[in-house]
Scaffold this motif. Structure first.
Motif, PDB file in Angstrom:
ATOM      1  N   PRO A  97       0.773  -9.352 -14.908  1.00  0.00           N
ATOM      2  CA  PRO A  97       0.985  -9.493 -13.463  1.00  0.00           C
ATOM      3  C   PRO A  97       0.712  -8.193 -12.707  1.00  0.00           C
ATOM      4  O   PRO A  97       0.772  -7.107 -13.279  1.00  0.00           O
ATOM      5  N   PRO A  98       0.428  -8.334 -11.425  1.00  0.00           N
ATOM      6  CA  PRO A  98       0.263  -7.134 -10.613  1.00  0.00           C
ATOM      7  C   PRO A  98       1.596  -6.401 -10.465  1.00  0.00           C
ATOM      8  O   PRO A  98       2.651  -7.034 -10.411  1.00  0.00           O
ATOM      9  N   LEU A  99       1.521  -5.104 -10.417  1.00  0.00           N
ATOM     10  CA  LEU A  99       2.701  -4.276 -10.173  1.00  0.00           C
ATOM     11  C   LEU A  99       2.734  -3.812  -8.724  1.00  0.00           C
ATOM     12  O   LEU A  99       3.756  -3.328  -8.254  1.00  0.00           O
ATOM     13  N   VAL A 100       1.620  -3.967  -8.039  1.00  0.00           N
ATOM     14  CA  VAL A 100       1.519  -3.604  -6.629  1.00  0.00           C
ATOM     15  C   VAL A 100       2.121  -4.755  -5.829  1.00  0.00           C
ATOM     16  O   VAL A 100       1.506  -5.812  -5.679  1.00  0.00           O
ATOM     17  N   SER A 101       3.356  -4.570  -5.392  1.00  0.00           N
ATOM     18  CA  SER A 101       4.026  -5.606  -4.607  1.00  0.00           C
ATOM     19  C   SER A 101       5.302  -5.027  -4.015  1.00  0.00           C
ATOM     20  O   SER A 101       6.351  -5.025  -4.667  1.00  0.00           O
ATOM     21  N   HIS A 102       5.186  -4.558  -2.797  1.00  0.00           N
ATOM     22  CA  HIS A 102       6.374  -4.035  -2.133  1.00  0.00           C
ATOM     23  C   HIS A 102       7.454  -5.110  -2.057  1.00  0.00           C
ATOM     24  O   HIS A 102       8.631  -4.828  -2.294  1.00  0.00           O
ATOM     25  N   ASN A 103       7.072  -6.339  -1.757  1.00  0.00           N
ATOM     26  CA  ASN A 103       8.057  -7.419  -1.625  1.00  0.00           C
ATOM     27  C   ASN A 103       8.832  -7.638  -2.917  1.00  0.00           C
ATOM     28  O   ASN A 103      10.050  -7.821  -2.889  1.00  0.00           O
TER      29      ASN A 103
END
Length: 146
Positions: free
Chosen positions: A49-55
């Motif tokens: 999964p992406p780790l870039v996710s502020h939410n």
């Protein structure tokens, strides 16, 4: 280009740079995590999964350091949903090759650079997670806010 002008250009373009003091975290991420999570933590569809996710990181709130320390200590298997995509049969191994200090550094880099949250992971948090690794089911519950 002078440093001030260069920094202003980077800020104007919205490019995320490693947080000061986390150059080692960036290098450790590159060496240990990009094979699956890809450069910049954008993830690999169907694999990691992406780790870039502020939410996502903001939703974890004050549990974000505990979560990422747990994943580094125990790995993560099973099914999760990230960014609207299901990852079935996920099999991230524990990151035993990293020292506690390195694990804390890369975890802090992920939180601050990809999650844009101002939290840090301490060496002590990693040691605690490694001493009593969390169950993968508990980590998946944390992702869901349970």
């Amino acid at each position: 280009m002078n440093k001030v002008l260069g920094a202003a250009a980077v800020a104007a373009l919205g490019i995320a740079l490693p947080v000061a003091g986390h150059a080692d975290g960036a290098a450790l991420f590159e060496q240990n995590c990009t094979a699956c999570h890809a450069a910049g933590g954008v993830g690999t569809p169907g694999l990691a999964p992406p780790l870039v996710s502020h939410n996502f990181w903001a939703k974890l709130g004050d549990k974000a350091p505990q979560y990422i320390s747990g994943v580094i200590a125990a790995g993560l298997t099973g099914k999760i949903n990230a960014g609207g995509m299901d990852y079935i049969g996920l099999a991230m191994p524990a990151q035993e090759q990293l020292s506690d200090a390195e694990a804390a550094e890369v975890a802090t880099y992920v939180l601050q650079s990809f999650g844009q949250v101002q939290q840090s992971v301490t060496e002590e948090q990693v040691k605690t997670a490694r001493a009593t690794p969390p169950a993968h089911a508990d980590l998946r519950k944390m992702r869901k806010g349970e």
